[in-house]
Motif scaffolding. Structure first.
Motif, PDB file in Angstrom:
ATOM      1  N   ARG A 152     -45.078  -1.786 -22.732  1.00 34.36           N
ATOM      2  CA  ARG A 152     -46.528  -1.955 -22.883  1.00 34.36           C
ATOM      3  C   ARG A 152     -47.046  -3.019 -21.942  1.00 34.36           C
ATOM      4  N   GLU A 153     -46.229  -4.020 -21.721  1.00 37.10           N
ATOM      5  CA  GLU A 153     -46.617  -5.060 -20.767  1.00 37.10           C
ATOM      6  C   GLU A 153     -46.775  -4.448 -19.369  1.00 37.10           C
ATOM      7  N   ILE A 154     -45.886  -3.554 -19.030  1.00 38.61           N
ATOM      8  CA  ILE A 154     -45.993  -2.879 -17.732  1.00 38.61           C
ATOM      9  C   ILE A 154     -47.288  -2.090 -17.652  1.00 38.61           C
ATOM     10  N   ALA A 155     -47.559  -1.334 -18.700  1.00 42.42           N
ATOM     11  CA  ALA A 155     -48.783  -0.527 -18.711  1.00 42.42           C
ATOM     12  C   ALA A 155     -50.016  -1.422 -18.590  1.00 42.42           C
ATOM     13  N   HIS A 156     -49.980  -2.531 -19.294  1.00 39.67           N
ATOM     14  CA  HIS A 156     -51.089  -3.478 -19.195  1.00 39.67           C
ATOM     15  C   HIS A 156     -51.270  -3.973 -17.768  1.00 39.67           C
ATOM     16  N   ASP A 157     -50.169  -4.399 -17.168  1.00 42.57           N
ATOM     17  CA  ASP A 157     -50.249  -4.930 -15.811  1.00 42.57           C
ATOM     18  C   ASP A 157     -50.813  -3.890 -14.855  1.00 42.57           C
ATOM     19  N   GLN A 158     -50.439  -2.647 -15.089  1.00 42.05           N
ATOM     20  CA  GLN A 158     -50.953  -1.581 -14.226  1.00 42.05           C
ATOM     21  C   GLN A 158     -52.464  -1.446 -14.355  1.00 42.05           C
ATOM     22  N   SER A 159     -52.981  -1.605 -15.568  1.00 42.90           N
ATOM     23  CA  SER A 159     -54.426  -1.462 -15.694  1.00 42.90           C
ATOM     24  C   SER A 159     -55.135  -2.671 -15.085  1.00 42.90           C
ATOM     25  N   VAL A 160     -54.490  -3.828 -15.102  1.00 51.45           N
ATOM     26  CA  VAL A 160     -55.081  -4.969 -14.407  1.00 51.45           C
ATOM     27  C   VAL A 160     -55.070  -4.734 -12.901  1.00 51.45           C
ATOM     28  N   MET A 161     -53.998  -4.129 -12.398  1.00 51.33           N
ATOM     29  CA  MET A 161     -53.969  -3.807 -10.982  1.00 51.33           C
ATOM     30  C   MET A 161     -55.115  -2.871 -10.627  1.00 51.33           C
ATOM     31  N   ALA A 266     -56.417  14.098 -16.977  1.00 53.16           N
ATOM     32  CA  ALA A 266     -56.729  13.151 -18.046  1.00 53.16           C
ATOM     33  C   ALA A 266     -57.003  11.776 -17.457  1.00 53.16           C
ATOM     34  N   ALA A 267     -58.071  11.156 -17.896  1.00 52.45           N
ATOM     35  CA  ALA A 267     -58.433   9.855 -17.347  1.00 52.45           C
ATOM     36  C   ALA A 267     -57.672   8.735 -18.038  1.00 52.45           C
ATOM     37  N   ILE A 268     -57.580   7.643 -17.340  1.00 54.55           N
ATOM     38  CA  ILE A 268     -56.822   6.497 -17.866  1.00 54.55           C
ATOM     39  C   ILE A 268     -57.405   6.049 -19.192  1.00 54.55           C
ATOM     40  N   PRO A 269     -56.563   5.969 -20.205  1.00 59.39           N
ATOM     41  CA  PRO A 269     -57.069   5.644 -21.527  1.00 59.39           C
ATOM     42  C   PRO A 269     -57.151   4.141 -21.795  1.00 59.39           C
ATOM     43  N   ALA A 270     -56.439   3.348 -21.041  1.00 62.95           N
ATOM     44  CA  ALA A 270     -56.260   1.970 -21.485  1.00 62.95           C
ATOM     45  C   ALA A 270     -56.797   0.944 -20.516  1.00 62.95           C
ATOM     46  N   ILE A 271     -57.785   1.331 -19.757  1.00 59.05           N
ATOM     47  CA  ILE A 271     -58.223   0.386 -18.749  1.00 59.05           C
ATOM     48  C   ILE A 271     -58.801  -0.880 -19.356  1.00 59.05           C
ATOM     49  N   ALA A 272     -59.361  -0.775 -20.520  1.00 67.03           N
ATOM     50  CA  ALA A 272     -59.925  -1.973 -21.133  1.00 67.03           C
ATOM     51  C   ALA A 272     -58.866  -2.770 -21.878  1.00 67.03           C
ATOM     52  N   ALA A 273     -57.631  -2.332 -21.800  1.00 69.56           N
ATOM     53  CA  ALA A 273     -56.560  -3.055 -22.488  1.00 69.56           C
ATOM     54  C   ALA A 273     -56.002  -4.144 -21.605  1.00 69.56           C
TER      55      ALA A 273
END
Lengths: 274, 274
Positions: A152-161, A266-273
């Motif tokens: 999940r940390e990886i996924a988070h970092d990706q949305s910050v990128m 499908a669009a990115i679901p977690a960009i605000a995460a």
DNA sequence: ACCGGCTCTTGACGCAGATCAACAGCACCG
DNA sequence: CGGTGCTGTTGATCTGCGTCAAGAGCCGGT
């Protein structure tokens, strides 16, 4: 901006029927603590009795290059974690609050790869990684929960990128605010009013902006009656839907991207995460 | 820009005395494959016999939102992974080459959180995650190797965030090139000459720049005789030290940061790692 | 209460990189 | 072969955000 993290938090809450037998039962962050996530199989919960450590505002829990021994779960307070470039430039990579984990980036190299600094007086659970490793042999649920946290940390970092790579100043600030609101809400606080624990400069570093720009965006959003600032630290979100609307409509969408096959994707679901 | 990843790769190479008994022995990426990392304890190596899958250039191995089942190790070819925002904006989050792992961001939510698209015809090992979980019970070394991979991915993402948040166009491109060189070198190829598998637009997306800017920086570096481009795809690094010198000296270092206590602090070791 | 040091805001100005546009090279294909 | 589409280069212009600067509010220390 659908908030996938909300769903996952709901799942966690549901999983916490039996409170852990350890002192975690008293922990303010119990409802959100990763160690609550492991569910029914609590045979080893008693062994998850961890030491505590208090950190004063401004001092660091660990620093980049320190030998990696422990993960830390935040019991109270808030932290920033950041990386430092050779020439002194600093990038804040995340803000962490109650129930979140610090130090995950140390596992890979046996050295922490970031600094963790308390934004206010704080207390953490000290979780020796060696203990986790030892326990996971008999408690596969624990091992796989660690994997999940890491992933999940990886996924988070990706949305910050994605934020840093594609969004403009106002959008970044709005995403930042909405994300904070969502996390406070998940913790049982009012999502529409909270206190910023970090300076404009730290927000700017996180968002890839200068502090003046952050300040200007805040002022503009306030002028638009979308937010309200009190004593420069307390934020009230006056119109979350309108705030949300300021993202993803702002920039002219490249016709080229729309043209490609990936359009119906499908669009990115977690960009605000975050 | 010291390259910590180099050290870690050297460690890996040293660990590969006994080749795995499975078909991995024939795999072109054996020397770098994560599954070679687990070292002496090869009692379960025979069980790491994975299916293969071929991916054609331009098609995707998985897409954001797909159910998560497998990790994939690249046997040949190159991939980009990217996230897509609701409005169609795309952010390339990494380029992966032989021996690297795809799909780690799916573990946390049981859905892949990114797209993985082949940049050229490629082949991957299909690694069912359930199998990893099952095996790790008896092979703790495997479990902890997965943790390490995940953690290193986090560290990598953090250094990309630092790149996106603090560096300017030319620095970003130089870091990108040096990082590629280092990874080719780790794979036994000449570090100073390699072929770009991705378009200018994809490089730009990764670096948070527009394709024109990437092109202009390439041209400028060529005019400075620091690199050479052939057929727009083959890059030769003519002076790696001078290239390195173009980072971290470029921007006026904030006196404020230098003044703080963190000045004597170990500098980020892995900024050129991706 | 007063002072020194942060933190934040606001304005004026400049510039790096985005945008717009034209064109060239090249692969593929009918 | 010529056409179509994709990729890359280069120039001209625009603009969002960085930079520089001044000042205001606030806090802790003495």
């Amino acid at each position: 901006m659908s908030l996938s993290i909300v769903a996952s938090v709901a799942a966690r809450k549901a999983a916490i029927h039996a409170a852990p037998s350890s002192s975690c039962a008293l922990c303010a962050s119990r409802r959100l603590c990763w160690s609550s996530d492991v569910g029914a199989d609590d045979s080893w919960h008693a062994q998850l009795e961890f030491g505590k450590r208090k950190i004063k505002r401004g001092s660091s829990l660990f620093r980049m290059g320190d030998a990696f021994d422990n993960l830390y779960a935040i019991r109270s307070g808030a932290f920033k974690s950041s990386v430092l470039l050779e020439d002194g430039r600093e990038q804040v990579t995340s803000f962490k609050m109650v129930g979140e984990l610090l130090g995950l980036d140390g596992i890979g190299t046996d050295e922490y790869m970031s600094d963790a600094v308390a934004l206010e007086d704080a207390e953490v659970c000290v979780i020796p990684y060696a203990r986790i490793v030892a326990l996971s042999h008999d408690a596969p649920a624990l091992a796989s929960e660690i994997n999940r946290m890491l992933s999940r940390e990886i996924a988070h970092d990706q949305s910050v990128m994605a934020l840093l790579g594609t969004m403009q100043a106002e959008e970044r600030v709005v995403v930042f605010l909405l994300n904070l609101a969502q996390r406070y809400e998940a913790r049982g606080y009012a999502p529409n009013e909270f206190m910023l624990r970090m300076t404009r400069e730290e927000i700017g570093s996180y968002l890839g902006l200068k502090l003046e720009t952050v300040s200007r965006v805040f002022s503009r959003l306030q002028a638009l009656a979308l937010i309200e600032l009190e004593h420069n630290r307390t934020v009230r979100l006056l119109d979350a839907p309108k705030l949300r609307a300021r993202i993803s409509t702002a920039v002219g969408v490249e016709s080229r991207i729309a043209r490609t096959a990936r359009a119906q994707h499908a669009a990115i679901p977690a960009i605000a995460a975050a």
